[in-house]
Design an enzyme around this catalytic site. Structure first.
Site, PDB file in Angstrom:
ATOM      1  N   ASP A 169      11.788   3.345   4.040  1.00 42.32           N
ATOM      2  CA  ASP A 169      11.552   1.913   4.262  1.00 42.32           C
ATOM      3  C   ASP A 169      12.857   1.261   4.712  1.00 42.32           C
ATOM      4  O   ASP A 169      13.941   1.838   4.529  1.00 42.32           O
ATOM      5  CB  ASP A 169      11.045   1.239   2.973  1.00 42.32           C
ATOM      6  CG  ASP A 169      10.202  -0.010   3.247  1.00 42.32           C
ATOM      7  OD1 ASP A 169      10.740  -0.975   3.825  1.00 42.32           O
ATOM      8  OD2 ASP A 169       9.009  -0.022   2.900  1.00 42.32           O
ATOM      9  N   MET A 225       0.812  -1.214   0.000  1.00 42.51           N
ATOM     10  CA  MET A 225       0.000   0.000   0.000  1.00 42.51           C
ATOM     11  C   MET A 225       0.846   1.265   0.000  1.00 42.51           C
ATOM     12  O   MET A 225       0.446   2.281  -0.569  1.00 42.51           O
ATOM     13  CB  MET A 225      -0.866   0.013   1.256  1.00 42.51           C
ATOM     14  CG  MET A 225      -2.046  -0.885   1.146  1.00 42.51           C
ATOM     15  SD  MET A 225      -3.015  -0.694   2.640  1.00 42.51           S
ATOM     16  CE  MET A 225      -2.912  -2.337   3.257  1.00 42.51           C
ATOM     17  N   TYR A 238      -1.255  -7.668  17.128  1.00 41.11           N
ATOM     18  CA  TYR A 238      -1.515  -6.787  15.984  1.00 41.11           C
ATOM     19  C   TYR A 238      -2.768  -5.945  16.234  1.00 41.11           C
ATOM     20  O   TYR A 238      -2.776  -4.726  16.018  1.00 41.11           O
ATOM     21  CB  TYR A 238      -1.678  -7.639  14.721  1.00 41.11           C
ATOM     22  CG  TYR A 238      -1.902  -6.862  13.450  1.00 41.11           C
ATOM     23  CD1 TYR A 238      -0.836  -6.211  12.816  1.00 41.11           C
ATOM     24  CD2 TYR A 238      -3.165  -6.780  12.869  1.00 41.11           C
ATOM     25  CE1 TYR A 238      -1.039  -5.506  11.636  1.00 41.11           C
ATOM     26  CE2 TYR A 238      -3.373  -6.089  11.690  1.00 41.11           C
ATOM     27  CZ  TYR A 238      -2.304  -5.439  11.073  1.00 41.11           C
ATOM     28  OH  TYR A 238      -2.519  -4.751   9.904  1.00 41.11           O
ATOM     29  N   THR A 247      -1.566  -7.841  -0.431  1.00 38.88           N
ATOM     30  CA  THR A 247      -0.147  -7.445  -0.359  1.00 38.88           C
ATOM     31  C   THR A 247       0.609  -8.598   0.298  1.00 38.88           C
ATOM     32  O   THR A 247       0.011  -9.596   0.721  1.00 38.88           O
ATOM     33  CB  THR A 247       0.038  -6.202   0.534  1.00 38.88           C
ATOM     34  OG1 THR A 247      -0.327  -6.563   1.883  1.00 38.88           O
ATOM     35  CG2 THR A 247      -0.818  -5.032   0.085  1.00 38.88           C
ATOM     36  N   VAL A 252      11.255   3.081  11.129  1.00 38.30           N
ATOM     37  CA  VAL A 252      10.355   4.008  11.828  1.00 38.30           C
ATOM     38  C   VAL A 252      10.460   3.921  13.350  1.00 38.30           C
ATOM     39  O   VAL A 252      10.071   4.848  14.058  1.00 38.30           O
ATOM     40  CB  VAL A 252       8.875   3.795  11.415  1.00 38.30           C
ATOM     41  CG1 VAL A 252       8.660   4.173   9.958  1.00 38.30           C
ATOM     42  CG2 VAL A 252       8.406   2.371  11.697  1.00 38.30           C
ATOM     43  N   LYS A 309      -3.139  -1.866  16.473  1.00 36.56           N
ATOM     44  CA  LYS A 309      -3.925  -1.056  15.549  1.00 36.56           C
ATOM     45  C   LYS A 309      -5.002  -0.241  16.279  1.00 36.56           C
ATOM     46  O   LYS A 309      -5.403   0.832  15.810  1.00 36.56           O
ATOM     47  CB  LYS A 309      -4.527  -1.946  14.450  1.00 36.56           C
ATOM     48  CG  LYS A 309      -3.455  -2.531  13.517  1.00 36.56           C
ATOM     49  CD  LYS A 309      -2.644  -1.431  12.826  1.00 36.56           C
ATOM     50  CE  LYS A 309      -1.687  -1.952  11.775  1.00 36.56           C
ATOM     51  NZ  LYS A 309      -0.923  -0.878  11.110  1.00 36.56           N
TER      52      LYS A 309
END
Ligand code: NAD
Length: 263
Positions: free
Chosen positions: A37, A18, A152, A187, A61, A156
């Site tokens: 990245d 994405m 996860y 993806t 990040v 989120k």
């Protein structure tokens, strides 16, 4: 006029999936983009494909020092920072008894701390300009619970909470902060087995629109939120999930897809 004409954006996790689709669309719509990245070869190849409007920087990040180069590139090369898309993310699926602590800590560092560090890095420049947009890519799993994805899902939901806190904190400075919540998207992360055709789509019969999402479906929503068309939208969550988070099918009631009907 192009929808991001004159804007400068940092997109994390931009080497593939994405993030890459968002970078392509942003450039098409007039933006200049800094692609960050940990996948250097892929990131550099995409920047080369996009030409002068794009530059790649190695970016982890979760590491604060890593953000300095990314923000400096935006300001020095392109003259400012208007948009941050916090897109980089990883997944760890396991039953709760088998959750791996090291993998979970890494996931939280990338999915949650990474978003926070991104905001911390761009806000001084955005405040000086008196405007900016931060788009945090959460997930349908930041809107509801799902089995096998405890870490996860928690990460989120944290992204969704961080978004709302920052919308309040940064609104008076003219900075909008929103979250985008993709459903299943085709993806590496969303379709790790590389399934195709019916093998893939049959996993999504519980989605009202009856298909997996494509990266471009999400990129177009991110573009809208990042653009001035969304000038009065902040603290909002936009589901891009084919209706997945809207409810559930109750097998047997009218409208239930045949694949979910009791036999
Ligand atoms: N694919 C899905 O079904 C789906 C659904 C909902 C939400 N999401 C979220 O969308 C975002 C993009 O995912 P995708 O599906 O395109 O996955 P992807 O695996 O194709 O891309 C993720 C990118 O993030 C990069 N990345 C990972 N760790 C990083 C780090 N520490 N620093 C910088 N970059 C890093 C990867 O190298 C990769 O290029 C993620 O936040 C993901 O959680 C994906």
């Amino acid at each position: 006029m192009a929808r991001l004409e004159g804007k400068v954006a940092i997109i994390t996790g931009a080497a593939q999936g994405m993030g890459a689709a968002t970078a392509r669309l942003f450039v098409q719509e007039g933006a200049r983009v800094v692609l960050g990245d940990v996948l250097e070869d892929k990131g550099r190849a995409l920047a080369a494909e996009l030409g002068e409007a794009a530059v790649f920087t190695p970016l982890d990040v979760s590491r604060e020092e890593s953000w300095e180069a990314a923000t400096a590139l935006g300001v020095d090369r392109f003259g400012g920072l208007d948009v941050l898309v916090n897109n980089a993310g990883v997944m760890h699926w396991a039953p709760i008894e088998d959750i791996d602590v090291e993998k979970t800590e890494r996931l939280l560092d990338i999915n949650v701390l990474g978003n926070l560090l991104g905001a911390k890095a761009v806000v001084p420049t955005m405040k000086k300009a008196g405007r900016g947009v931060i788009v945090n890519i959460s997930s349908v799993d930041g809107l509801r619970g799902v089995n096998g994805l405890a870490a996860y899902t928690a990460s989120k939901w944290a992204v969704r909470g961080l978004t709302k806190a920052l919308a309040y904190e940064l609104g008076p400075a003219g900075i909008r902060v929103c979250s985008v919540h993709p459903g299943g998207v085709d993806t590496t992360l969303g379709n790790p087995g590389g399934l195709v055709g019916d093998d893939l789509q049959s996993k999504y019969v519980g989605v009202p629109l009856q298909r997996i999402g494509e990266s471009e479906d999400v990129a177009r929503a991110t573009l809208f939120v990042a653009s001035d068309e969304a000038s009065y939208i902040s603290g909002a969550e936009l589901a891009v999930d084919g209706g997945w988070s809207a409810g559930t099918y109750y097998p047997g009631l009218p409208g239930t897809p045949s694949a979910l009907m009791p036999s």
